[in-house]
Design a protein around this motif. Sequence first.
Motif, mmCIF file in Angstrom:
data_model
loop_
_atom_site.group_PDB
_atom_site.id
_atom_site.type_symbol
_atom_site.label_atom_id
_atom_site.label_comp_id
_atom_site.label_asym_id
_atom_site.label_seq_id
_atom_site.Cartn_x
_atom_site.Cartn_y
_atom_site.Cartn_z
ATOM 1 N N LYS A 1 91.091 115.047 21.410
ATOM 2 C CA LYS A 1 90.933 113.595 21.350
ATOM 3 C C LYS A 1 90.306 113.253 20.013
ATOM 4 C CE LYS A 1 90.757 109.367 22.782
ATOM 5 N NZ LYS A 1 91.763 108.592 22.108
ATOM 6 N N ALA A 2 90.922 112.326 19.282
ATOM 7 C CA ALA A 2 90.401 111.929 17.972
ATOM 8 C C ALA A 2 90.105 110.437 17.951
ATOM 9 C CB ALA A 2 91.415 112.260 16.877
ATOM 10 N N GLU A 3 89.047 110.083 17.257
ATOM 11 C CA GLU A 3 88.755 108.691 16.920
ATOM 12 C C GLU A 3 88.850 108.614 15.414
ATOM 13 O OE1 GLU A 3 85.312 106.620 18.494
ATOM 14 O OE2 GLU A 3 85.164 108.179 20.032
ATOM 15 N N VAL A 4 89.766 107.794 14.924
ATOM 16 C CA VAL A 4 90.007 107.720 13.488
ATOM 17 C C VAL A 4 89.620 106.349 12.972
ATOM 18 C CG1 VAL A 4 91.751 107.924 11.676
ATOM 19 C CG2 VAL A 4 91.900 109.373 13.701
ATOM 20 N N GLY A 5 88.763 106.355 11.945
ATOM 21 C CA GLY A 5 88.397 105.127 11.246
ATOM 22 C C GLY A 5 89.131 105.072 9.919
ATOM 23 N N GLU A 6 88.652 104.224 9.022
ATOM 24 C CA GLU A 6 89.303 104.095 7.720
ATOM 25 C C GLU A 6 89.046 105.287 6.817
ATOM 26 O OE1 GLU A 6 88.918 100.379 5.688
ATOM 27 O OE2 GLU A 6 89.048 99.254 7.571
ATOM 28 N N VAL A 7 87.844 105.874 6.899
ATOM 29 C CA VAL A 7 87.511 106.998 6.015
ATOM 30 C C VAL A 7 86.927 108.195 6.755
ATOM 31 C CG1 VAL A 7 87.188 105.569 3.962
ATOM 32 C CG2 VAL A 7 85.249 106.011 5.460
ATOM 33 N N GLN A 8 86.692 108.055 8.059
ATOM 34 C CA GLN A 8 86.075 109.134 8.824
ATOM 35 C C GLN A 8 86.811 109.337 10.144
ATOM 36 O OE1 GLN A 8 82.062 107.595 9.265
ATOM 37 N NE2 GLN A 8 81.332 108.964 7.651
ATOM 38 N N THR A 9 86.615 110.521 10.723
ATOM 39 C CA THR A 9 87.156 110.810 12.044
ATOM 40 C C THR A 9 86.184 111.690 12.812
ATOM 41 O OG1 THR A 9 89.087 111.602 13.267
ATOM 42 C CG2 THR A 9 88.489 112.843 11.302
ATOM 43 N N ALA A 10 86.236 111.571 14.126
ATOM 44 C CA ALA A 10 85.441 112.416 15.018
ATOM 45 C C ALA A 10 86.397 112.998 16.054
ATOM 46 C CB ALA A 10 84.354 111.603 15.700
ATOM 47 N N LEU A 11 86.171 114.258 16.419
ATOM 48 C CA LEU A 11 87.087 114.957 17.316
ATOM 49 C C LEU A 11 86.357 115.576 18.498
ATOM 50 C CD1 LEU A 11 88.749 116.592 14.309
ATOM 51 C CD2 LEU A 11 90.089 115.382 16.001
ATOM 52 N N ASP A 12 87.022 115.556 19.651
ATOM 53 C CA ASP A 12 86.566 116.257 20.844
ATOM 54 C C ASP A 12 87.665 117.233 21.233
ATOM 55 O OD1 ASP A 12 84.152 114.772 21.163
ATOM 56 O OD2 ASP A 12 85.302 113.129 22.034
ATOM 57 N N LEU A 13 87.303 118.508 21.376
ATOM 58 C CA LEU A 13 88.263 119.545 21.749
ATOM 59 C C LEU A 13 87.826 120.202 23.043
ATOM 60 C CD1 LEU A 13 88.607 121.379 18.306
ATOM 61 C CD2 LEU A 13 90.008 119.529 19.176
ATOM 62 N N GLU A 14 88.799 120.519 23.893
ATOM 63 C CA GLU A 14 88.538 121.273 25.112
ATOM 64 C C GLU A 14 89.358 122.546 25.022
ATOM 65 O OE1 GLU A 14 88.307 120.522 29.911
ATOM 66 O OE2 GLU A 14 89.240 119.013 28.624
ATOM 67 N N ILE A 15 88.670 123.700 25.062
ATOM 68 C CA ILE A 15 89.360 124.971 24.858
ATOM 69 C C ILE A 15 89.104 125.946 26.003
ATOM 70 C CG2 ILE A 15 89.274 124.725 22.345
ATOM 71 C CD1 ILE A 15 87.083 126.869 22.289
ATOM 72 N N VAL A 16 90.012 126.900 26.112
ATOM 73 C CA VAL A 16 89.862 128.042 27.015
ATOM 74 C C VAL A 16 89.801 129.254 26.103
ATOM 75 C CG1 VAL A 16 90.933 129.413 28.844
ATOM 76 C CG2 VAL A 16 91.179 126.912 28.837
ATOM 77 N N VAL A 17 88.777 130.084 26.299
ATOM 78 C CA VAL A 17 88.617 131.262 25.443
ATOM 79 C C VAL A 17 89.010 132.532 26.195
ATOM 80 C CG1 VAL A 17 86.794 130.216 24.044
ATOM 81 C CG2 VAL A 17 86.175 131.570 26.049
ATOM 82 N N GLU A 18 89.352 133.557 25.439
ATOM 83 C CA GLU A 18 89.674 134.867 25.997
ATOM 84 C C GLU A 18 88.374 135.526 26.462
ATOM 85 O OE1 GLU A 18 92.662 136.241 26.310
ATOM 86 O OE2 GLU A 18 93.855 134.838 25.104
ATOM 87 N N TYR A 19 88.452 136.255 27.555
ATOM 88 C CA TYR A 19 87.291 137.001 28.040
ATOM 89 C C TYR A 19 86.891 138.053 27.001
ATOM 90 C CZ TYR A 19 84.299 140.082 30.678
ATOM 91 O OH TYR A 19 83.227 140.841 31.069
ATOM 92 N N GLY A 20 85.596 138.181 26.778
ATOM 93 C CA GLY A 20 85.094 139.219 25.887
ATOM 94 C C GLY A 20 84.750 138.735 24.489
ATOM 95 N N VAL A 21 85.200 137.556 24.111
ATOM 96 C CA VAL A 21 84.871 137.053 22.776
ATOM 97 C C VAL A 21 83.517 136.357 22.813
ATOM 98 C CG1 VAL A 21 87.299 136.729 22.137
ATOM 99 C CG2 VAL A 21 86.017 134.815 23.089
ATOM 100 N N ALA A 22 82.867 136.315 21.675
ATOM 101 C CA ALA A 22 81.605 135.585 21.559
ATOM 102 C C ALA A 22 81.940 134.099 21.446
ATOM 103 C CB ALA A 22 80.827 136.061 20.345
#
Length: 161
Positions: A91-112
């Motif tokens: 999900k992104a919020e985009v302004g004229e010169v800036q943006t903010a992002l929200d990400l939802e991820i699934v990670v592999e077992y065993g990674v930091a």
Amino acid sequence: MSQTAQTARGARPGDPAADTRKGPGVKRSPGGAPATRGRTTIADGVVEKIAGLAARDVVGVHAMGSGVSRTFGAVRDRVPGGRPSVTRGVKAEVGEVQTALDLEIVVEYGVAIADVARAVRENVVNAVERMTELEVVEVNIAVSDVKLPEEEDEESESRLQ
């Protein structure tokens, strides 16, 4: 036209806009440099696609989005004419010169997880800023699941024939 005549007509001496001479060497800038004329807007979806692809490139990221969105997405992707959604989990919020992002991820077992989140954040910021010239002010990452080795991949099994 002499400087005195320009001054008498309200123009300042040396003002390029007041110079009515023609010929080589006379600078005219009626609208500024061509590259500065007009405005560029970037849609939220464009930034979401860039961020989604950049996040998926990081080792340790198994998938994007919550379990429900991945399940619906897997079914939708298998419908004739359906395409995988690169914006799932972004999900992104985009302004004229800036943006903010929200990400939802699934990670592999065993990674930091902290290392994967840091790498995702870095890859996303670099890709978005390079391609859009928007300043990325924040990338919030929610890890919604861990893919265990013995779990079947929801996206690889098809219920449709």
